[in-house]
Design a protein around this motif. Structure first.
Motif, short mmCIF file in Angstrom:
data_model
loop_
_atom_site.label_atom_id
_atom_site.label_comp_id
_atom_site.label_asym_id
_atom_site.label_seq_id
_atom_site.Cartn_x
_atom_site.Cartn_y
_atom_site.Cartn_z
N ARG A 295 0.82 -1.21 0.00
CA ARG A 295 0.00 0.00 0.00
C ARG A 295 0.86 1.27 0.00
O ARG A 295 0.73 2.13 0.88
CB ARG A 295 -0.96 0.00 1.17
N PRO A 296 1.74 1.42 -0.99
CA PRO A 296 2.67 2.56 -0.99
C PRO A 296 2.01 3.92 -1.11
O PRO A 296 2.62 4.93 -0.75
CB PRO A 296 3.57 2.27 -2.20
N ASP A 297 0.77 3.97 -1.60
CA ASP A 297 0.09 5.26 -1.73
C ASP A 297 -0.76 5.60 -0.52
O ASP A 297 -1.29 6.70 -0.43
CB ASP A 297 -0.78 5.26 -2.99
N ALA A 298 -0.92 4.65 0.43
CA ALA A 298 -1.82 4.88 1.56
C ALA A 298 -1.15 4.73 2.93
O ALA A 298 -1.45 5.47 3.85
CB ALA A 298 -3.01 3.93 1.47
N LEU B 201 7.20 5.78 5.80
CA LEU B 201 8.28 4.93 6.31
C LEU B 201 7.84 3.47 6.39
O LEU B 201 8.58 2.56 6.03
CB LEU B 201 8.78 5.42 7.67
N VAL B 202 6.61 3.24 6.82
CA VAL B 202 6.06 1.88 6.88
C VAL B 202 5.98 1.31 5.47
O VAL B 202 6.38 0.17 5.23
CB VAL B 202 4.67 1.88 7.56
N ALA B 203 5.46 2.10 4.53
CA ALA B 203 5.34 1.63 3.15
C ALA B 203 6.70 1.34 2.55
O ALA B 203 6.87 0.32 1.85
CB ALA B 203 4.60 2.68 2.31
N LEU B 204 7.68 2.20 2.80
CA LEU B 204 9.03 1.98 2.27
C LEU B 204 9.61 0.66 2.76
O LEU B 204 10.14 -0.13 1.98
CB LEU B 204 9.95 3.14 2.66
N VAL C 14 8.50 6.66 -7.12
CA VAL C 14 8.74 8.10 -7.07
C VAL C 14 7.67 8.78 -6.22
O VAL C 14 7.98 9.66 -5.41
CB VAL C 14 8.81 8.70 -8.49
N ARG C 15 6.40 8.36 -6.37
CA ARG C 15 5.33 8.95 -5.55
C ARG C 15 5.58 8.66 -4.07
O ARG C 15 5.40 9.52 -3.22
CB ARG C 15 3.97 8.40 -5.97
N LEU C 16 6.00 7.42 -3.76
CA LEU C 16 6.29 7.07 -2.38
C LEU C 16 7.44 7.92 -1.85
O LEU C 16 7.37 8.45 -0.74
CB LEU C 16 6.62 5.58 -2.24
N PHE C 17 8.48 8.10 -2.63
CA PHE C 17 9.62 8.92 -2.20
C PHE C 17 9.20 10.37 -2.02
O PHE C 17 9.66 11.04 -1.10
CB PHE C 17 10.78 8.79 -3.18
N GLN D 212 9.44 12.39 1.36
CA GLN D 212 10.09 13.70 1.43
C GLN D 212 9.18 14.72 2.12
O GLN D 212 9.61 15.46 3.01
CB GLN D 212 10.44 14.17 0.02
N GLU D 213 7.90 14.73 1.75
CA GLU D 213 6.94 15.65 2.36
C GLU D 213 6.74 15.37 3.85
O GLU D 213 6.48 16.28 4.63
CB GLU D 213 5.59 15.56 1.63
N ALA D 214 6.90 14.09 4.25
CA ALA D 214 6.74 13.71 5.66
C ALA D 214 8.02 13.91 6.46
O ALA D 214 8.05 13.68 7.67
CB ALA D 214 6.30 12.25 5.75
N GLY D 215 9.11 14.33 5.80
CA GLY D 215 10.36 14.56 6.50
C GLY D 215 11.22 13.32 6.66
O GLY D 215 12.25 13.36 7.34
N VAL D 216 10.83 12.22 6.03
CA VAL D 216 11.64 10.99 6.08
C VAL D 216 12.87 11.14 5.20
O VAL D 216 13.95 10.67 5.55
CB VAL D 216 10.78 9.76 5.66
#
Length: 193
Positions: A72-75, A79-82, A123-126, A130-134
């Motif tokens: 679920r990389p879009d939801a 960090l969990v999705a990664l 790329v969307r996950l990254f 990035q937006e989440a500060g990870v």
């Protein structure tokens, strides 16, 4: 009848992956023997060795996409999705190493389409990370994706005696991606940098 046919094809593909990972020059007869079916059964399903290899490439690409989707990389939180994408992909890459590393995969239209879709999701996950500060706000996301892919490739190829622990490897990949290998958090502001 259709379910039987699908099971037979899956059995042949799984056997082909095992045998070809050990011996890329294996014959159709060796693949049939490993699958526990007659050579004629393999030829009925796949007219040529190349047809079997193409289906194996497509099958592995679909397994790869399913592994990414399952995370679920879009939801999920980035960090969990990664981490989950990494663990799932490592399971596929170690289980389907021959098919996933087959250079003909780029020429396989379905596999090429699937890999392009997965790249876009990465790329969307990254970007979400990035937006989440990870990930740092100034990081080049395409470069980061390529480094991430290289880390996954190296982890999947690591000789673990056939007992690869995808979770431990995923932790190593994500940790290396996020922290790097240096003693300091970054080189900006260091003398000579």
């Amino acid at each position: 009848m259709r379910a039987d046919s699908e099971r037979t094809v899956r059995k042949i593909l799984e056997a082909a992956e095992r045998v070809l990972a050990a011996n890329p020059a294996a014959t159709m007869e060796q693949l049939a023997q490993a699958a526990g079916v007659a050579r004629t059964t393999v030829h009925r399903r796949f007219a040529t060795r190349e047809a079997l290899l193409d289906e194996l490439t497509g099958w592995a690409a679909r397994q790869f996409a399913d592994a990414v989707d399952a995370a679920r990389p879009d939801a999920a939180p980035p960090l969990v999705a990664l981490y989950q994408v990494t663990a799932n992909v490592l399971r596929v890459k170690t289980g389907w190493s021959f098919a996933m590393n087959r250079t003909a995969g780029d020429a396989h239209p379905e596999a090429a389409r699937i890999h392009a879709e997965v790249r876009a999701r990465c790329v969307r996950l990254f970007r979400r990370a990035q937006e989440a500060g990870v990930l740092r706000p100034d990081i080049d996301l395409d470069w980061t994706r390529r480094v991430y892919y290289a880390l996954i490739h190296e982890a999947a190829g690591e000789d673990t005696g056939g007992d690869a622990d995808a979770d431990a490897l995923a932790t190593r990949v994500v940790d290396t991606l996020l922290r790097g290998a240096g003693a300091a958090a970054g080189l900006a502001g260091q003398p000579g940098m």
